[in-house]
Design a protein around this motif. Structure first.
Motif, PDB file in Angstrom:
ATOM      1  N   ASN A 122       0.861  -1.182   0.000  1.00 15.56           N
ATOM      2  CA  ASN A 122       0.000   0.000   0.000  1.00 15.56           C
ATOM      3  C   ASN A 122       0.904   1.241   0.000  1.00 15.56           C
ATOM      4  N   PRO A 123       0.364   2.375  -0.527  1.00 17.39           N
ATOM      5  CA  PRO A 123       1.162   3.605  -0.480  1.00 17.39           C
ATOM      6  C   PRO A 123       1.332   4.065   0.967  1.00 17.39           C
ATOM      7  N   VAL A 124       2.305   4.922   1.220  1.00 22.79           N
ATOM      8  CA  VAL A 124       2.533   5.385   2.591  1.00 22.79           C
ATOM      9  C   VAL A 124       1.310   6.103   3.162  1.00 22.79           C
ATOM     10  N   ASN A 125       0.574   6.779   2.304  1.00 25.47           N
ATOM     11  CA  ASN A 125      -0.607   7.527   2.775  1.00 25.47           C
ATOM     12  C   ASN A 125      -1.876   6.689   2.619  1.00 25.47           C
ATOM     13  N   PRO A 126      -2.855   6.907   3.487  1.00 25.71           N
ATOM     14  CA  PRO A 126      -4.064   6.065   3.454  1.00 25.71           C
ATOM     15  C   PRO A 126      -4.977   6.398   2.278  1.00 25.71           C
ATOM     16  N   ASP A 127      -4.578   6.015   1.085  1.00 25.01           N
ATOM     17  CA  ASP A 127      -5.302   6.346  -0.142  1.00 25.01           C
ATOM     18  C   ASP A 127      -5.546   5.063  -0.921  1.00 25.01           C
ATOM     19  N   MET A 128      -6.761   4.540  -0.777  1.00 25.25           N
ATOM     20  CA  MET A 128      -7.101   3.267  -1.407  1.00 25.25           C
ATOM     21  C   MET A 128      -6.982   3.351  -2.926  1.00 25.25           C
ATOM     22  N   ALA A 129      -7.393   4.498  -3.509  1.00 26.76           N
ATOM     23  CA  ALA A 129      -7.396   4.626  -4.970  1.00 26.76           C
ATOM     24  C   ALA A 129      -5.977   4.524  -5.536  1.00 26.76           C
ATOM     25  N   TYR A 178       0.789  11.439  11.386  1.00 26.11           N
ATOM     26  CA  TYR A 178       1.603  12.366  12.158  1.00 26.11           C
ATOM     27  C   TYR A 178       1.377  12.167  13.659  1.00 26.11           C
ATOM     28  N   GLU A 179       0.230  11.573  13.970  1.00 29.02           N
ATOM     29  CA  GLU A 179      -0.065  11.306  15.382  1.00 29.02           C
ATOM     30  C   GLU A 179       0.835  10.208  15.938  1.00 29.02           C
ATOM     31  N   LYS A 180       1.108  10.283  17.217  1.00 25.21           N
ATOM     32  CA  LYS A 180       1.867   9.208  17.867  1.00 25.21           C
ATOM     33  C   LYS A 180       0.875   8.107  18.240  1.00 25.21           C
ATOM     34  N   THR A 181       1.100   6.905  17.779  1.00 22.94           N
ATOM     35  CA  THR A 181       0.241   5.773  18.139  1.00 22.94           C
ATOM     36  C   THR A 181       1.144   4.622  18.539  1.00 22.94           C
ATOM     37  N   ILE A 208      -0.147   3.025  11.034  1.00 22.64           N
ATOM     38  CA  ILE A 208      -1.454   2.509  11.491  1.00 22.64           C
ATOM     39  C   ILE A 208      -2.088   1.592  10.432  1.00 22.64           C
ATOM     40  N   PRO A 209      -2.697   0.493  10.910  1.00 26.70           N
ATOM     41  CA  PRO A 209      -3.212  -0.499   9.951  1.00 26.70           C
ATOM     42  C   PRO A 209      -4.353   0.008   9.056  1.00 26.70           C
ATOM     43  N   GLU A 210      -5.304   0.752   9.618  1.00 21.89           N
ATOM     44  CA  GLU A 210      -6.482   1.144   8.816  1.00 21.89           C
ATOM     45  C   GLU A 210      -7.000  -0.079   8.061  1.00 21.89           C
ATOM     46  N   TRP A 211      -7.376  -1.109   8.814  1.00 26.92           N
ATOM     47  CA  TRP A 211      -7.759  -2.400   8.222  1.00 26.92           C
ATOM     48  C   TRP A 211      -8.799  -2.253   7.117  1.00 26.92           C
ATOM     49  N   GLN A 212      -9.711  -1.272   7.298  1.00 24.77           N
ATOM     50  CA  GLN A 212     -10.822  -1.175   6.340  1.00 24.77           C
ATOM     51  C   GLN A 212     -10.339  -0.885   4.921  1.00 24.77           C
ATOM     52  N   ILE A 213      -9.165  -0.241   4.788  1.00 27.11           N
ATOM     53  CA  ILE A 213      -8.666   0.071   3.439  1.00 27.11           C
ATOM     54  C   ILE A 213      -8.259  -1.227   2.725  1.00 27.11           C
TER      55      ILE A 213
END
Ligand code: PEP
Ligand code: MN
Length: 264
Positions: free
Chosen positions: A137-144, A171-174, A179-184
């Motif tokens: 996946n790309p570094v940013n959460p962009d499904m398209a 950018y947030e500390k987690t 972060i997985p963002e499983w839904q993507i």
């Protein structure tokens, strides 16, 4: 894409009774390191050995990979262990060299997937190859953007395609490195049900203590495989030291996972 049903499920060629396991160091460092790790993994459930030869470092000045000589080490590791070999490609030149050295699995890294020009260049260079090609996946959460990468590779006649879910930067500390963002990943999987989906818990967690839990989460979501960074001496690894596990730790993780039988 209408023709997704035609996508050959190359995973069946492995004839596995468990999800696909890809493992090996973040980076190939020395010939000795590559061969030692490969031999440790030879008689396990690992089917594909991974090692980065060209390392896309976010900032300059870090170790950027050993380059072409690493392909020779991978060739040797394949001859000695019989495992398939995999490495990251980011440019046309990388692809040409990897094909020359008969590398079996080529993956597109997260920074590269974020750049459609680079993905197109890779697709054009690998046109019609029967090698396995995986796209992170790309570094940013962009499904398209991820989907676009799959479409570019598939349009180039590459049939043995798969995707790697390595998490997304924030950018947030987690507690995660990415972060997985499983839904993507699940949404992508729903669009391409025949496309093998592989979890990369190493880059999601950035922490070897969390590898088991994130891999289990993925398997519970029916993922088809995993890619886990494994190093003979993780603490002294030249890249991603905090997230790599030893070959013994990997074998323990594989034992502890509640693994669904692929054919079941
Ligand atoms: C890697 O697999 O070592 C790597 C650089 O990963 P990513 O592209 O996910 O950052
Ligand atoms: Mn890494």
């Amino acid at each position: 894409m209408e023709n997704k049903k035609e996508m050959r499920n190359w995973l069946n060629d492995f004839n596995l009774s468990h999800p696909l396991v890809i493992a090996g160091p973040c980076s190939a460092e020395t010939e000795e390191q590559v061969l030692k790790i490969a031999h440790e993994l030879k008689d396990s459930d690992v089917s594909v050995f991974r090692a980065g030869i060209w390392k896309p470092r976010t900032r300059p000045g870090g170790f950027e990979g050993v380059g072409e000589i690493g392909l020779k080490w991978l060739k040797k590791a394949k001859a000695e262990t019989g495992m398939l070999m995999g490495t990251e490609v980011a440019t046309a030149a990388h692809c040409k060299l990897a094909l020359e050295y008969d590398i079996d699995v080529l993956w597109v890294g997260a920074r590269t997937t974020a750049n459609p020009f680079a993905v197109q260049e890779i697709a054009d260079t690998l046109k019609g190859t029967d090698k396995i090609v995986l796209i992170k996946n790309p570094v940013n959460p962009d499904m398209a953007l991820w989907l676009g990468g799959v479409e570019r590779l598939y349009a180039a006649g590459i049939e043995k395609l798969g995707v790697i879910h390595r998490g997304f930067s924030t950018y947030e500390k987690t507690k995660y490195r990415n972060i997985p963002e499983w839904q993507i990943a699940i949404e992508l999987q729903n669009k391409f049900p025949d496309l093998p989906l592989i979890i990369d818990p190493s880059h999601i967690t950035g922490n070897r203590d969390m590898i088991l839990e994130v891999t289990q989460e993925a398997l519970d979501l029916n993922y088809d495989g995993m890619i886990i960074e494994t190093h003979i001496d993780p603490e002294n690894a030249w890249s991603d030291a905090a997230q790599q596990v030893t070959p013994d730790a990997l074998k323990q993780i594989l034992k502890d996972l509640k693994i669904r039988n692929l054919s079941g």
